[in-house]
Design a protein around this motif. Sequence first.
Motif, PDB file in Angstrom:
ATOM      1  N   LYS A 272     -32.382 -17.806 -73.516  1.00 29.12           N
ATOM      2  CA  LYS A 272     -31.085 -17.680 -72.851  1.00 29.12           C
ATOM      3  C   LYS A 272     -30.001 -17.273 -73.838  1.00 29.12           C
ATOM      4  O   LYS A 272     -29.136 -16.459 -73.520  1.00 29.12           O
ATOM      5  CB  LYS A 272     -30.708 -18.996 -72.176  1.00 29.12           C
ATOM      6  CG  LYS A 272     -29.451 -18.896 -71.333  1.00 29.12           C
ATOM      7  CD  LYS A 272     -29.152 -20.185 -70.596  1.00 29.12           C
ATOM      8  CE  LYS A 272     -27.890 -20.025 -69.754  1.00 29.12           C
ATOM      9  NZ  LYS A 272     -27.558 -21.286 -69.041  1.00 29.12           N
ATOM     10  N   GLY A 273     -30.064 -17.838 -75.060  1.00 29.60           N
ATOM     11  CA  GLY A 273     -29.062 -17.481 -76.065  1.00 29.60           C
ATOM     12  C   GLY A 273     -29.115 -16.006 -76.402  1.00 29.60           C
ATOM     13  O   GLY A 273     -28.085 -15.327 -76.420  1.00 29.60           O
ATOM     14  N   GLU A 276     -27.699 -13.814 -73.738  1.00 22.65           N
ATOM     15  CA  GLU A 276     -26.244 -13.778 -73.654  1.00 22.65           C
ATOM     16  C   GLU A 276     -25.615 -13.043 -74.833  1.00 22.65           C
ATOM     17  O   GLU A 276     -24.433 -12.696 -74.783  1.00 22.65           O
ATOM     18  CB  GLU A 276     -25.696 -15.206 -73.554  1.00 22.65           C
ATOM     19  CG  GLU A 276     -26.066 -15.890 -72.237  1.00 22.65           C
ATOM     20  CD  GLU A 276     -25.588 -17.325 -72.172  1.00 22.65           C
ATOM     21  OE1 GLU A 276     -25.052 -17.825 -73.183  1.00 22.65           O
ATOM     22  OE2 GLU A 276     -25.753 -17.953 -71.104  1.00 22.65           O
ATOM     23  N   LYS A 329     -23.020 -19.888 -79.215  1.00 26.35           N
ATOM     24  CA  LYS A 329     -23.113 -21.262 -79.699  1.00 26.35           C
ATOM     25  C   LYS A 329     -21.896 -22.064 -79.264  1.00 26.35           C
ATOM     26  O   LYS A 329     -22.021 -23.225 -78.827  1.00 26.35           O
ATOM     27  CB  LYS A 329     -23.217 -21.251 -81.225  1.00 26.35           C
ATOM     28  CG  LYS A 329     -23.716 -22.556 -81.825  1.00 26.35           C
ATOM     29  CD  LYS A 329     -25.173 -22.765 -81.513  1.00 26.35           C
ATOM     30  CE  LYS A 329     -25.713 -24.004 -82.220  1.00 26.35           C
ATOM     31  NZ  LYS A 329     -27.129 -24.263 -81.863  1.00 26.35           N
ATOM     32  N   GLU A 331     -20.028 -21.453 -76.714  1.00 27.92           N
ATOM     33  CA  GLU A 331     -20.113 -21.597 -75.268  1.00 27.92           C
ATOM     34  C   GLU A 331     -21.063 -22.728 -74.881  1.00 27.92           C
ATOM     35  O   GLU A 331     -20.843 -23.433 -73.895  1.00 27.92           O
ATOM     36  CB  GLU A 331     -20.603 -20.280 -74.660  1.00 27.92           C
ATOM     37  CG  GLU A 331     -20.486 -20.191 -73.165  1.00 27.92           C
ATOM     38  CD  GLU A 331     -20.966 -18.842 -72.651  1.00 27.92           C
ATOM     39  OE1 GLU A 331     -20.518 -18.438 -71.572  1.00 27.92           O
ATOM     40  OE2 GLU A 331     -21.797 -18.206 -73.318  1.00 27.92           O
ATOM     41  N   GLN A 332     -22.106 -22.946 -75.673  1.00 29.14           N
ATOM     42  CA  GLN A 332     -23.106 -23.962 -75.372  1.00 29.14           C
ATOM     43  C   GLN A 332     -22.713 -25.350 -75.861  1.00 29.14           C
ATOM     44  O   GLN A 332     -23.281 -26.344 -75.420  1.00 29.14           O
ATOM     45  CB  GLN A 332     -24.452 -23.572 -76.007  1.00 29.14           C
ATOM     46  CG  GLN A 332     -25.089 -22.352 -75.394  1.00 29.14           C
ATOM     47  CD  GLN A 332     -26.339 -21.916 -76.141  1.00 29.14           C
ATOM     48  OE1 GLN A 332     -26.549 -22.294 -77.297  1.00 29.14           O
ATOM     49  NE2 GLN A 332     -27.158 -21.116 -75.485  1.00 29.14           N
ATOM     50  N   THR A 333     -21.715 -25.429 -76.750  1.00 32.50           N
ATOM     51  CA  THR A 333     -21.340 -26.713 -77.349  1.00 32.50           C
ATOM     52  C   THR A 333     -20.986 -27.787 -76.338  1.00 32.50           C
ATOM     53  O   THR A 333     -21.481 -28.915 -76.435  1.00 32.50           O
ATOM     54  CB  THR A 333     -20.184 -26.516 -78.352  1.00 32.50           C
ATOM     55  OG1 THR A 333     -20.608 -25.621 -79.386  1.00 32.50           O
ATOM     56  CG2 THR A 333     -19.767 -27.839 -78.967  1.00 32.50           C
ATOM     57  N   ARG A 335     -22.044 -28.207 -73.338  1.00 29.81           N
ATOM     58  CA  ARG A 335     -23.270 -28.645 -72.671  1.00 29.81           C
ATOM     59  C   ARG A 335     -24.089 -29.540 -73.595  1.00 29.81           C
ATOM     60  O   ARG A 335     -24.642 -30.552 -73.158  1.00 29.81           O
ATOM     61  CB  ARG A 335     -24.113 -27.428 -72.277  1.00 29.81           C
ATOM     62  CG  ARG A 335     -23.414 -26.451 -71.368  1.00 29.81           C
ATOM     63  CD  ARG A 335     -24.312 -25.236 -71.137  1.00 29.81           C
ATOM     64  NE  ARG A 335     -23.516 -24.038 -70.909  1.00 29.81           N
ATOM     65  CZ  ARG A 335     -23.987 -22.811 -70.968  1.00 29.81           C
ATOM     66  NH1 ARG A 335     -25.265 -22.610 -71.228  1.00 29.81           N
ATOM     67  NH2 ARG A 335     -23.206 -21.762 -70.751  1.00 29.81           N
TER      68      ARG A 335
END
Length: 344
Positions: A272-273, A276, A329, A331-333, A335
């Motif tokens: 997924k990373g 994106e 990274k 953006e995922q923080t 979550r």
Amino acid sequence: MKPNYSGLDWLKFAAAILVVANHTGPLQSFSPYADFLLSGVLTRVAVPVFFMSSGFFLFRKLTGDSAADLAALHRYAAKAGKLYVIAIALYIPLNLYTGYFITDFSVYSMIKDLVFDGTLYHLWYLPALLIGIYLTFFLYKRMSMKGMLAAAGILYAIGMLGGSYYGIIEGHQGFVQIYDGMFTLFDYTRNGLFYAPVYIALGAWAAKQPNKEGSGAVQAGLFAASLGMMFAEGILLHAADIPRHEGMYMFALPASYYLFRWALHWRGRSGKGFREWRVWIYILHPYAIVLVRGASEAVHLDHLFIQKSMLHFAAVCLLSIVMAAAAVKLEQTPRIIGQARKHY
């Protein structure tokens, strides 16, 4: 078994790099004509890949239930709209630096940019996607698949006459006046009205007609043949000085479509990373261009990283990838933090 679309992930990553090439001219210091073949022709399959991917993944979810299909469309548009708002905000500092809000700025010009042209040269893609998916969805719900493709193709043909084939109408005053009127609304016909729908429709066709795919070797051969015809088309139009803007080729349609179909056969790993990354490479690469140029001048290495076009391109690509990875990274923080809190 869950479908494996890792080939599309790699194709879209490559397409994002081609967009960077389009905006940096990798071969310019070696041969302007060679750079035209790369930046003015080959890179023109990149953005169509993005539009087709959007059409493919959106329309494969549609079931025929009007309410559910419309809800799926709105959800997809909301995600694209949110990204567009973020991108606009990200580029306000660069807009201020370049004098966007001073030079020929008005409420009308701002609305025109927001709806069609983008507030920076690469951001036209997002409003084009929003307009294009709604227009294509409208056609899809009211026509057969072939009718949808035909209608979108007619819009594309109209757009070509305002772009790569503009020289054909220059001697016809009536047509020129019509297109001049259009160009008061937007700078290019490469937009959500004329450009995006046909590629989104081709993506929808690929999603709804999986049995017509054929083998990977066949798709690769058809792509190669179509790409060759696109190069011939671009070279001939360029030699005759016909294009107003070299962005809408006739043979870009089959070349992009068969490339997309071919990629459906590719197998590999992606996450997924990584998926994106290509989004943020596209969004952030103009900042990478500015930073590479600014840093090169500051340390007196502009003779390498600006004047040497291939080094400039490589540096921009590398920085764009690093910035994209950092953005993903970041953006995922939230979550990750949220998941960690569940264990306490």
